[in-house]
Structures are given as structure tokens and as C-alpha cells.
Design an enzyme around this catalytic site. Sequence first.
Site, PDB file in Angstrom:
ATOM      1  N   GLY A   1       0.832  -1.201   0.000  1.00 26.41           N
ATOM      2  CA  GLY A   1       0.000   0.000   0.000  1.00 26.41           C
ATOM      3  C   GLY A   1       0.863   1.246   0.000  1.00 26.41           C
ATOM      4  N   SER A   2       0.343   2.319  -0.591  1.00 23.54           N
ATOM      5  CA  SER A   2       1.027   3.605  -0.513  1.00 23.54           C
ATOM      6  C   SER A   2       0.684   4.260   0.829  1.00 23.54           C
ATOM      7  CB  SER A   2       0.583   4.508  -1.662  1.00 23.54           C
ATOM      8  OG  SER A   2       1.040   3.978  -2.890  1.00 23.54           O
ATOM      9  N   GLY A   3       1.276   5.423   1.041  1.00 25.35           N
ATOM     10  CA  GLY A   3       1.026   6.135   2.297  1.00 25.35           C
ATOM     11  C   GLY A   3       2.082   5.875   3.347  1.00 25.35           C
ATOM     12  N   HIS A   4       3.031   4.955   3.034  1.00 28.65           N
ATOM     13  CA  HIS A   4       4.114   4.612   3.963  1.00 28.65           C
ATOM     14  C   HIS A   4       5.451   5.178   3.497  1.00 28.65           C
ATOM     15  CE1 HIS A   4       1.403   1.917   6.003  1.00 28.65           C
ATOM     16  NE2 HIS A   4       1.238   1.160   4.932  1.00 28.65           N
TER      17      HIS A   4
ATOM     18  N   ASP B   1      -2.170  -8.032   0.436  1.00 30.68           N
ATOM     19  CA  ASP B   1      -0.937  -8.178  -0.355  1.00 30.68           C
ATOM     20  C   ASP B   1      -0.764  -9.626  -0.790  1.00 30.68           C
ATOM     21  OD1 ASP B   1       0.537  -5.466  -0.224  1.00 30.68           O
ATOM     22  OD2 ASP B   1      -0.125  -5.803   1.826  1.00 30.68           O
TER      23      ASP B   1
ATOM     24  N   HIS C   1      -1.128   0.148  10.702  1.00 28.17           N
ATOM     25  CA  HIS C   1      -2.408   0.701  10.226  1.00 28.17           C
ATOM     26  C   HIS C   1      -3.387   0.853  11.375  1.00 28.17           C
ATOM     27  CE1 HIS C   1      -0.471  -1.694   7.125  1.00 28.17           C
ATOM     28  NE2 HIS C   1      -0.788  -0.716   6.335  1.00 28.17           N
TER      29      HIS C   1
END
Lengths: 334, 211
Positions: free
Chosen positions: A56-59, A112, A221
Amino acid sequence: MTRAKKILNDPRRVVEEMVEGLELANDGRVVRVPGHAALVRRDIPGGKVALLIGGGSGHEPLFHGFIGHNLADGAACGQVFAAPAPDIIHAAARAVHRGRGILFLYGNYAGDNMNFDIAADLLGDDGIEVRTVRVRDDVAAAPPERVHDRRGIAGDILMIKIVGGAAAVHESLDEVERIARKAEANVRTIGVAVTAGSLPETGRPTFVLADDEIEVGMGAHGEAGVRRQKITTADAVADQMVGALLADLPFARGDEIALVINNFGATTMMEMLIVNRRVRQILAGAGIGVHRTHIGTWLTVQEMAGFSITFMRLDDELRRFLDMPCDSFGFQRM
Amino acid sequence: MKGALDGEGTRALLQAAAAAILSGVDRLTEADMATGDGDHGIGMRRGFEAAVAALSGLEAPSPALALKAVGTAVMASTGGAAGAVFGTWFRAGARPLEGQGTLDGAGLATFLETGLEAVCRRGGAAEGQKTMIDALAPAARAARAAAGAGLGPALAAAAAAAGAGAEATRAMLATTGKARSLGERSRGHIDPGALSVTLILGAMRDHLGAG
């Protein structure tokens, strides 16, 4: 509930615009796979075992900021905190493949796992060999006997460093996979959450924690950790976290480790250095040596405050790949 | 109520299902805030917006083609666990219907059963783990039991069973996915994926009843 304060354009286009900015930040060394939220190295040597990472993006800078010399060859970028779709992974994999197969390296999350597995099936249909190593370093997520239920967090940083080195040196996918599995078996992480990050698209926090509370063991998360407790001193938090790590592998007197203290986004370097001071006192007392210390901001959860501590037990082979020079937007070593 | 739908009818049925997801985004976000990271609604919006576009682009679809178009769009555009799960449901479920000109009660049951089986295999999950499977599995059983009466009754039975199954997830403890780590804190909340299954099947039932 008030919206988190962020400087954005269209909140629904954050990943698209981030990928565009990240490609440019690589000054031509990394290019976008046309039509996909995926980035790959421009200069992947022929005949190289390919290393594909993603999540996921955002990391940021994880994962897609770890593409470069002696690191990953490419990354598939999902939406914020959501696994990339199989099409993205498939396109990225085809772009990095150089005839010797591909190692998929990513954190162990249901989304994932399924999306990368679907992509691996598609690549199998293309005649491209894929092996998968999932990072499962979060000791708070499940007891050691249920390692398949453990999430991947900041252990990803050392894993990409070591497997990136191995994939640059070894010409066999078997060898790269063997080294990845050994490193994965020796890495352990625990995090602490201080305040929540937020989803750019909704502006809402990913979890709620009272002003005077912290949660040791919380995932990247907002997944629940070991224990929610009143905020306490850096030394007391470090004692709890290091205690959990040492007992888990377990790490023993005479071991030598790589250490990572990773900032989830909004914690100060000053706090992390104060924690490091205590971590080293405990390790010295336990007779455990530190080969390399990494303190910085690599696996973030937007503006979340908190940090994680990672230990990886090293042997000569892992030490060699850890020490290799590397270059990328998010991680460099001279 | 209709006993079967042709390809055009199936397309309209699926457009109604997509519309229900798109108008339910806030509800799905609220549900996911309670047990996950709050992105189920926006992910499903991406997927079903793409599904609407894919359905509009089909020329003279068969029921299987329309169902597969939804699955392919959802798998490519949703991302996360939801994209893999809902995309797998529609793509795998469409496969045994290939070559059939109409979707009837038995076809619906086959679509739900085959999709369910593929989802369980892909995710390594089963009923009782507080996931969308807890709505899809009872829906598949109810559709099969009512299949002989035609598509309308089969959909009505499937939607009711999905709703009851989703409601039952409130009492469950999550043992897979990101909500797993919440342990006891996951109890008391409906699973957002199960809620999505209910929205989809409920909208299909309502569409058929109204048409």
C-alpha cells in the site's frame, strides 16, 4: 470529526500524483511503468535475478522509495494502505524481469498476499518464474507459533537492503530466495503508537488513542497491539519493547544484530535518539553487539506519531549484504 | 418476478448492484473504521466505478461476460484485500456460465457457489472468521435451495440470507485480515465486506422486483 490538516490537491488522486513526484525525485534513475502505479530501475543489468517489492502507498519512502542500485528493481504501488491490484504487480514484474526469475518481497497482509499471488499466477502463465518471501516481523501481532499471522513492518527495511544485495550478486533465484528466508527468520520488530495518522482521502484518523495513552505493539495501520497504557518515560517504553524482542527469537549473549529505530512519521529524532540510548544500555547488559544502527524515517503511516524497534540477528553472509553500498530515493549507503 | 435474464438484463442488474455500492460508500467506511483502517468504502468506490464503465462498454454481452467484466474491473481498480476477493468472486463465478444465454435461478446459485469456492481458496479463509464469506456462503446455499423457482425467488432468498449472515458477523471474532489483531474489540461490529455482499445482492433483488 475534523479533517486532518494536509497539503493536497484532489484527495482521490494522491497516489497518482505521489508516483509522478517520486519518479521525478529519482532524477532519471527510476522510471514509471506506462499506465501503472509502478516504478522500476532504468538500468537493471541483463541476466539479473529481479527483486520486486510493493504494498500500500502512504508509507513513503517505503516501498517505492527503495528502488535502486543493490536494492529493489521495481515496486508496485497500491492505493493508500491498500495492496496493489494484480495488474499493477504483473506489469511491474514484466518490466523488471531479466530472464532469471523474480523474487516477490512484501509484508504479510491478507490483501498483499492475495494480490501478489494472483499476479504470480498470471506470470506463471507467461512462463516467468516467481518466488515469494513475506516479511512477518511484528512480534506483537501473534505468538511465535503463529508466525503466519504476523504482519510485516519495519523489518522490510533490512530485508530489502539484504535481499537487494543478494539479488545483485547471485545469479540464481534459489540462492536469493534462500538468503531472503534466512534473513526473514532472524528479524523481529515491535512498534509503539503515540498518535494516529489519517487517510488522505477521508481525512479521518486510522484509530483513536486518548491524549494520555500510547499503545505498545500497535501495527502500521492501527491494528491493535499488546497493551494500551498511560504514556510513560522513554526508558520504560524501550524496556518493554526490547524485552519483547529479545524474548521472541530469542536473541542471546554473543549475538550480533542490525538495529533499526523507525519513525512512523511525526516522532522527533530527539525522542528516537533517547530511546536508542536505552536500547544500547539493555543490549550491552545482555551481551548483544550491534553491527549497524539505522535511525530514521522509512516506514511511515502518514502523520502518525510513534516508532518501532527492529533487531535482525546477523551472520557473515547477512552482514556482507547489509554492508554493501546502495542507492535509492529513500535509503542510501556509501 | 422474472424467472431469468438475458445478457442485457444481467447488465442492468449489475449496474443496479454497482449503484448500491456507490451510494453506500459512507456506510462501508463507517463499518471499516470500527474494525479495519477505514478504506473499504473508498476502495469499493474505485472498483465499482470502474465496473460501471466496463459494463457500459460491453457490446451485446452475455450474462457471463457482464459478470466477468465486473470482476475484472473490480480486481484491477479496487486494490487491497477487497479487490482480490470481490474480483475473484465475480471472475470465477462467471466462468461456469460461459456460453449460457440467460441467467436463471440455477445460474445464480452456480455463480455464487463457484465464486465462494474461489474466494475461500484464494484467501485461505472459511465461514465464521468475520469476513464477506459469512454473507456469501449462506447466500449461495439459499440461492441453490430456491433455484428451481427462478431467478427472482433465488435472488430474494440469497439477499435475505446474506443480510442475516452479515448481521451475524457482529457477534464474531475476527481471525483473519487486518481486523484479526483487534481480537475481542472486533466483536459488536458488522464486517464491512459482508455488508458489501448484502448491498450487492439486495440491490439485485430490488432491481428485479421493480423491473
